[in-house]
Design a protein around this motif. Structure first.
Motif, mmCIF file in Angstrom:
data_model
loop_
_atom_site.group_PDB
_atom_site.id
_atom_site.type_symbol
_atom_site.label_atom_id
_atom_site.label_comp_id
_atom_site.label_asym_id
_atom_site.label_seq_id
_atom_site.Cartn_x
_atom_site.Cartn_y
_atom_site.Cartn_z
ATOM 1 N N PRO A 3 -2.820 18.633 23.011
ATOM 2 C CA PRO A 3 -1.451 18.114 23.033
ATOM 3 C C PRO A 3 -1.279 17.044 21.954
ATOM 4 C CG PRO A 3 -2.734 17.045 24.744
ATOM 5 C CD PRO A 3 -3.640 18.068 24.101
ATOM 6 N N PRO A 4 -0.053 16.608 21.680
ATOM 7 C CA PRO A 4 0.151 15.544 20.685
ATOM 8 C C PRO A 4 -0.492 14.235 21.121
ATOM 9 C CG PRO A 4 2.220 16.663 21.207
ATOM 10 C CD PRO A 4 1.219 17.116 22.213
ATOM 11 N N VAL A 5 -1.085 13.529 20.163
ATOM 12 C CA VAL A 5 -1.693 12.220 20.414
ATOM 13 C C VAL A 5 -1.222 11.275 19.323
ATOM 14 C CG1 VAL A 5 -3.857 10.909 20.350
ATOM 15 C CG2 VAL A 5 -3.744 13.060 21.624
ATOM 16 N N LYS A 6 -0.805 10.081 19.727
ATOM 17 C CA LYS A 6 -0.404 9.061 18.754
ATOM 18 C C LYS A 6 -0.946 7.733 19.259
ATOM 19 C CE LYS A 6 3.653 7.630 16.052
ATOM 20 N NZ LYS A 6 3.374 8.402 14.831
ATOM 21 N N ARG A 7 -1.934 7.169 18.557
ATOM 22 C CA ARG A 7 -2.595 5.953 19.020
ATOM 23 C C ARG A 7 -2.573 4.892 17.912
ATOM 24 N NH1 ARG A 7 -6.694 9.725 21.477
ATOM 25 N NH2 ARG A 7 -6.197 9.802 23.699
ATOM 26 N N PRO A 8 -1.535 4.073 17.893
ATOM 27 C CA PRO A 8 -1.446 3.015 16.876
ATOM 28 C C PRO A 8 -2.586 2.012 16.956
ATOM 29 C CG PRO A 8 0.680 3.373 17.940
ATOM 30 C CD PRO A 8 -0.334 4.133 18.734
ATOM 31 N N ASP A 9 -3.227 1.891 18.124
ATOM 32 C CA ASP A 9 -4.333 0.945 18.279
ATOM 33 C C ASP A 9 -5.695 1.627 18.261
ATOM 34 O OD1 ASP A 9 -2.470 -1.153 18.627
ATOM 35 O OD2 ASP A 9 -2.223 -0.587 20.727
ATOM 36 N N GLY A 10 -5.740 2.946 18.043
ATOM 37 C CA GLY A 10 -6.994 3.669 18.015
ATOM 38 C C GLY A 10 -7.645 3.748 19.389
ATOM 39 N N VAL A 11 -8.936 4.115 19.408
ATOM 40 C CA VAL A 11 -9.742 4.143 20.629
ATOM 41 C C VAL A 11 -11.030 3.371 20.360
ATOM 42 C CG1 VAL A 11 -8.818 6.336 21.472
ATOM 43 C CG2 VAL A 11 -10.798 6.341 19.964
ATOM 44 N N PRO A 12 -11.750 2.900 21.405
ATOM 45 C CA PRO A 12 -12.910 2.020 21.188
ATOM 46 C C PRO A 12 -14.224 2.728 20.903
ATOM 47 C CG PRO A 12 -12.440 2.178 23.516
ATOM 48 C CD PRO A 12 -11.351 2.948 22.817
ATOM 49 N N TYR A 13 -14.200 4.011 20.521
ATOM 50 C CA TYR A 13 -15.443 4.732 20.233
ATOM 51 C C TYR A 13 -15.183 5.747 19.124
ATOM 52 C CZ TYR A 13 -12.987 7.644 23.649
ATOM 53 O OH TYR A 13 -12.020 8.342 24.329
ATOM 54 N N PHE A 14 -16.256 6.351 18.605
ATOM 55 C CA PHE A 14 -16.141 7.376 17.569
ATOM 56 C C PHE A 14 -15.738 8.712 18.198
ATOM 57 C CE2 PHE A 14 -19.159 4.324 15.835
ATOM 58 C CZ PHE A 14 -18.784 4.220 14.498
ATOM 59 N N GLN A 15 -15.004 9.513 17.426
ATOM 60 C CA GLN A 15 -14.651 10.857 17.865
ATOM 61 C C GLN A 15 -14.778 11.842 16.704
ATOM 62 O OE1 GLN A 15 -11.128 11.037 20.898
ATOM 63 N NE2 GLN A 15 -10.612 9.485 19.401
ATOM 64 N N TRP A 16 -15.475 12.951 16.957
ATOM 65 C CA TRP A 16 -15.517 14.071 16.024
ATOM 66 C C TRP A 16 -14.753 15.245 16.635
ATOM 67 C CZ3 TRP A 16 -15.929 15.582 11.319
ATOM 68 C CH2 TRP A 16 -16.765 14.940 10.407
ATOM 69 N N PHE A 17 -13.911 15.896 15.841
ATOM 70 C CA PHE A 17 -13.133 17.055 16.278
ATOM 71 C C PHE A 17 -13.436 18.235 15.355
ATOM 72 C CE2 PHE A 17 -10.881 13.257 17.433
ATOM 73 C CZ PHE A 17 -10.268 13.506 18.650
ATOM 74 N N TYR A 18 -13.433 19.433 15.937
ATOM 75 C CA TYR A 18 -13.634 20.645 15.140
ATOM 76 C C TYR A 18 -12.630 21.694 15.594
ATOM 77 C CZ TYR A 18 -15.812 24.777 13.105
ATOM 78 O OH TYR A 18 -16.044 25.941 12.389
ATOM 79 N N CYS A 19 -11.891 22.266 14.648
ATOM 80 C CA CYS A 19 -10.849 23.241 14.957
ATOM 81 C C CYS A 19 -11.444 24.641 15.068
ATOM 82 C CB CYS A 19 -9.773 23.217 13.874
ATOM 83 S SG CYS A 19 -8.468 24.442 14.107
ATOM 84 N N ILE A 20 -11.179 25.305 16.196
ATOM 85 C CA ILE A 20 -11.650 26.677 16.370
ATOM 86 C C ILE A 20 -10.507 27.695 16.357
ATOM 87 C CG2 ILE A 20 -13.749 26.022 17.582
ATOM 88 C CD1 ILE A 20 -12.355 26.752 20.204
#
Length: 271
Positions: A28-45
């Motif tokens: 779903p749509p995500v919009k985070r002006p303050d980010g998140v407190p950890y690393f995230q890796w995403f991969y499109c399938i």
């Protein structure tokens, strides 16, 4: 499906610790002006999406992915209805130096020369989770570390597709909703914050995000509820609902089942 991990003394002490992973997640749509407190890796399938980082816009297609570093403002949303991602979320005392050494220390979009590596590690995590649940933190840490080492030789930075148009309205609203999801929120209250009429505010938000404000708030609340149901097995479902802004237990159950496909009780047991 997103699998959140709750913190323990052991996971907090690990140099690399898994915080969540997602398997074939219809994004779903995500919009985070303050980010998140950890690393995230995403991969499109599957499908195609749009990532916005540092005022730049990136198109994310199959065999492409993106890295989000802690607290970096970002947003991403589907361009096609079938945009589906695998996700790693992780942190730990070693992560900053490790990712710097592996030349992936900055948020950005990447092309994968061997996307099967990402898929392999996601499948391994799913197997570990199905066998042990969240209990074996060390094995998850090893797998996360191995994942980072493996993909470091199969990624190259992608160029931006163009400049992103900043939207102060949605930045303000999404940031407020992320911070106040547990409290009652009204459109009138939000309209006062952005100094606009409720109708105009709602129209602009939906035009930008593809969801109404209340649909977006519901997704935030359900996301937190899924996490808390796993994190606090000792708490009653109605308590979890209230912690996430649902005053009515029956309404919480109805919305949760609609969004997740099962009741909160069944979801908790399935973890």
């Amino acid at each position: 499906m997103i699998y959140p991990f709750h913190s323990t003394d052991l996971t907090e002490s690990l140099p690399v610790g898994l915080r969540l992973f997602g398997v074939s997640h219809l994004q779903p749509p995500v919009k985070r002006p303050d980010g998140v407190p950890y690393f995230q890796w995403f991969y499109c399938i599957k499908g195609q999406g749009e990532l916005v980082l540092n005022r730049q816009r990136f198109l994310i297609r199959p065999e492409q992915g993106f890295l989000i570093c802690p607290n970096d403002p970002h947003s991403y949303q589907a361009v096609t209805a079938d945009w589906t991602l695998h996700i790693f979320g992780f942190d730990g005392s070693l992560c900053g130096e490790l990712l710097k050494t592996l030349q992936m220390h900055a948020s950005g979009a990447y092309q994968f020369t061997d996307g099967d590596l990402f898929v392999h590690h996601i499948e391994t995590l799913a197997s570990l989770y199905n066998t042990h649940g969240c209990r074996n933190a060390v094995d998850f840490s090893k797998e996360c570390y191995s994942f980072l080492l493996d993909i470091s030789n199969s990624i190259t930075r992608s160029r931006a597709a163009g400049n992103a148009v900043e939207n102060e309205l949605t930045d303000t609203l999404t940031s407020y909703l992320e911070r106040h999801f547990a409290s009652p929120v009204t459109l009138e209250e939000l309209a006062r914050i952005v100094n606009l009429s409720p109708d105009y505010m709602c129209a602009q938000f939906k035009k930008e995000m593809g969801l109404t404000i209340m649909q977006y708030l519901t997704e935030i609340r359900i996301g937190h509820a899924r996490h808390l149901l796993t994190l606090h097995p000792e708490k009653k479902v109605l308590e979890i609902g209230k912690m996430c802004g649902f005053e009515s237990p029956s309404y919480f159950g109805k919305i949760f089942k609609k969004e997740v496909g099962m009741t909160p009780e069944k979801y908790r047991k399935s973890r």
